[in-house]
Design an enzyme around this catalytic site. Structure first.
Site, PDB file in Angstrom:
ATOM      1  CB  CYS A  24      -0.947  -0.006   1.204  1.00 50.67           C
ATOM      2  SG  CYS A  24      -2.356  -1.114   0.952  1.00 50.67           S
ATOM      3  CB  CYS A 116      -5.025  -3.254   1.708  1.00 46.95           C
ATOM      4  SG  CYS A 116      -3.716  -4.244   2.462  1.00 46.95           S
ATOM      5  CG  ASP A 348     -53.093 -21.713 -29.950  1.00 52.59           C
ATOM      6  OD1 ASP A 348     -54.101 -21.417 -30.620  1.00 52.59           O
ATOM      7  OD2 ASP A 348     -52.412 -20.888 -29.310  1.00 52.59           O
TER       8      ASP A 348
END
Lengths: 533, 144
Positions: A24, A116, A348
């Site tokens: 980070c 984080c 149908d």
């Protein structure tokens, strides 16, 4: 290869002090080299320590991370232009001493990252990768690439902002400029690290466009309430939605972070953020394959089979259906979760579909098997045809999603031909029906048939009967072949539907007519492509 | 279940000698069965439900239309069924003879759609053709 420069020093110091993990830290220093992030956690930490320590050494010392080449990850630049470090007043900025740096390292090591929450720590390690791959392999999917998607808890955005504001504040206090570079996004860095490992284990490449998705949901219940302060600053971002459990969704939190003023944020949230006790939890590891589409044409030979299952109040009115007879086999072969059946129009229950059949497409949802050769598709087609005499399929093939559009096009635009067996109350002779053959482009006005009014809106539709051909049978029967526009109700054209379809066979013959049998002779759509037998 | 309202075969209007002078769907100053709003051009279900809500709801005694014959008599035709009025037959306005020539088919009066929950009870409250004929027989024998 990117490197850390002098300007990064206070950032590194501040963040390591606060309990931020090395990856980070690199992100906040805008280090864009993917390779760096993939280095082991421990090595990165060591390199950062060295970087900090070297700030105390003399200018002319060439700084290397560590002596041995294999570990040398960060190529550090010696302090060349000392003048750049001076603030406007010409005084050398006061940085924390190297001693402090060591303390930061100690406090950082083994701690869950305050930014984080462990994503770029534990969840980049081989153990987690193995866990994911085990799940993937046991799910038994067929795939040639993968996309790895990750769902992060919303508070990560909050913490990211808090870390950034902390850095900003620090640089301001030190009178140092802070370049508005792009911080590396957490998800991006995560994928840099984990994709190659997943790729290696699974034996296939990562591909953003892949249909096979491996997804992980992360949660961090310990810090879930951290987002709540945003509701006071931006209440209109957090409207209670009906389906969602929590109002603090990722999207809502991001929106609020865009709106919130810096001062307000600084007041309500520690910047940089504090260290959590626990890691994130990986809640779910799930696999999903993108849908595959199978198309074909079906014939219906039964006058007692609905196209889709006919169930009223939980009770099945008629056994089976066209859709079930076809998809049963496909579901088994493709090992899908579910299917969606669509076709170019419908007939149908009591109407047969003859000729080349009616085009259909089945979407198979989350299939475990996706690759089938033309041979295998032929065998699958044969299996379906052998299993039932009520339906038959042809031209069975894999198609793309655009298939559905082609089919609906067919439903609305293409002509159909029919054969109707018609009864009349008053006797007819051959000459009475001969004139029908000469009628071209007969315009009908059809109100929505009574038999479908319970589920369709009342409307009048204008439809064309393109051609007709009559076949006299006896004084009360004849067969009529017709070619009509898509969407024409044939039965209503014959019996008139209480006068709501005009004209109709009854009105044309000046008798009362009724339809005894109807067959679809052709559906004039040239899709899907005809396959050679 | 959709219901088509027609004149019963014993209705005076269907007896010989009667000529229809006028058919009027205007029931009162504010109510015309012709203004029943059920028209639409969409196949979408949501629009369908909206249309249903706009349609006039009828109770058994709601008048559908008034028919006057040339001999001065006036007859009110009632719905006899609870449900939403779907349409009235405008063909008989332009061609009143239809009502007498084809009372059970093209000369129908109106189409009504009962509520789904009431469908069964409504059907059970009706007479079969046979039961109706028995009623007529009884009526005639008691009259004579």
């Amino acid at each position: 290869m990117s490197s850390l420069a002098e300007k990064d020093r206070p950032i590194v110091q501040l963040l390591l002090n606060a309990g931020t993990c090395p990856r980070c830290v690199l992100r906040f220093c805008c280090v864009g080299s993917q390779m760096l992030y993939r280095q082991p956690h421990k090595d990165l930490m060591k390199d950062l320590q060295e970087f900090l320590k070297n700030s105390e050494e003399k200018e002319d010392t060439v700084c290397l991370a560590v002596a041995d080449p294999p570990c040398k990850r960060i190529r550090l630049e010696p302090r060349q232009e000392g003048a750049d470090d001076l603030n406007h007043n010409g005084a050398v900025p006061q940085l924390p001493s190297a001693g402090d740096g060591n303390i930061a390292v100690e406090s950082s090591a083994g701690k869950v990252c305050n930014v984080c929450l462990g994503i770029l720590q534990e969840f980049c390690e081989a153990d987690f990768v193995k866990k994911v791959c085990q799940k993937v392999n046991s799910a038994d999917y067929q795939f040639t690439s993968f996309v790895f998607s990750v769902s992060l808890p919303p508070q990560l955005s909050v913490r990211e902002r808090a870390a950034w504001l902390g850095v900003k504040q620090q640089m301001r206090n030190l009178g140092l400029p802070l370049a508005k570079d792009d911080i590396i996004q957490l998800k991006e860095a995560y994928k840099w690290i984990i994709h190659p490992q997943l790729s290696e284990e699974l034996g296939v490449p990562a591909d953003g466009k892949s249909l096979f998705e491996v997804s992980v949901v992360f949660a961090h219940p310990e810090t879930d309430e951290e987002c709540h302060f945003l509701a006071t600053a931006c209440p209109d971002c957090f409207k209670p939605a009906k389906n969602k459990q929590s109002v603090f969704t990722r999207m809502a939190v991001i929106k609020a972070l865009e709106k919130i003023k810096e001062e307000h944020f600084l007041k309500h949230f520690p910047c940089p953020p504090s260290s959590p006790k626990n890691l994130c939890d990986a809640l779910e590891i799930q696999c999903n394959n993108g849908a595959v589409f199978v198309a074909g044409r079906y014939n219906k030979y039964s006058r007692n089979l609905p196209q889709t299952p006919w169930i009223i109040d939980g009770e099945r009115k008629l056994e089976s259906s066209v859709e079930e007879l076809i998809s049963e086999h496909l579901m088994a072969k493709f090992k899908a979760d579910s299917f969606n059946f669509s076709s170019s129009g419908r007939e149908d229950v009591d109407v047969r579909t003859l000729g080349n059949g009616r085009p259909f497409a089945i979407e198979l949802v989350n299939p475990r098997r996706i690759r089938f050769s033309a041979e295998e598709m032929k065998r699958l087609q044969q299996a379906i045809n052998d299993s039932s005499d009520k339906i038959q399929v042809r031209d069975l093939q894999l198609v793309t999603r655009s298939a559905i559009g082609r089919m609906k096009e067919g439903e609305e635009e293409k002509t159909k031909t029919y054969s109707a067996l018609i009864w009349t109350d008053k006797a007819i002779q051959r000459e009475d029906i001969a004139f029908l053959d000469d009628i071209k482009e007969l315009k009908l006005d059809q109100k929505t048939p009574l038999r479908v009014l319970h589920r369709r809106p009342l409307a009048v539709r204008c439809r064309l009967i393109h051609t007709m051909k009559s076949e006299y049978i006896d004084e009360h029967h004849f067969r009529l072949h017709l070619k009509t526009q898509a969407g024409t109700y044939i039965k209503e054209f014959v019996h008139g539907d209480f006068g709501r379809t005009k004209p109709n066979i009854g009105s044309l013959l000046n008798r009362t007519a009724d339809i005894l049998e109807l067959d679809v002779e052709s559906v004039d759509v040239d899709w899907p492509p005809t396959l050679a037998d | 279940r959709i219901c088509v309202i027609t004149l019963a075969e014993a209705h005076p209007l269907l007896q010989s000698g009667k000529t229809i002078k006028n058919i009027n769907y205007q029931i009162s100053a504010n109510c015309s069965r012709l203004q029943n709003k059920v028209s639409g051009k969409s196949k979408r279900l949501c629009l369908f439900i909206f249309q249903m809500q706009g349609a006039q709801f009828l109770t058994e005694l709601a008048p559908l239309c008034r028919i006057s014959s040339s001999d001065g008599e006036e007859y009110t035709i009632y719905s006899c069924i609870r449900g939403r009025l779907i349409e009235v037959n405008e063909n008989i306005l332009s061609n009143p003879a239809l009502l007498q020539e084809k009372p059970s088919t093209e000369g129908y009066i109106a189409v009504v759609l009962p509520k789904f929950e009431e469908s069964k009870s409504i059907t059970q409250g009706l007479l079969t053709q046979k039961e109706y004929e028995e009623v007529l027989l009884k009526r005639r024998s008691s009259a004579s």
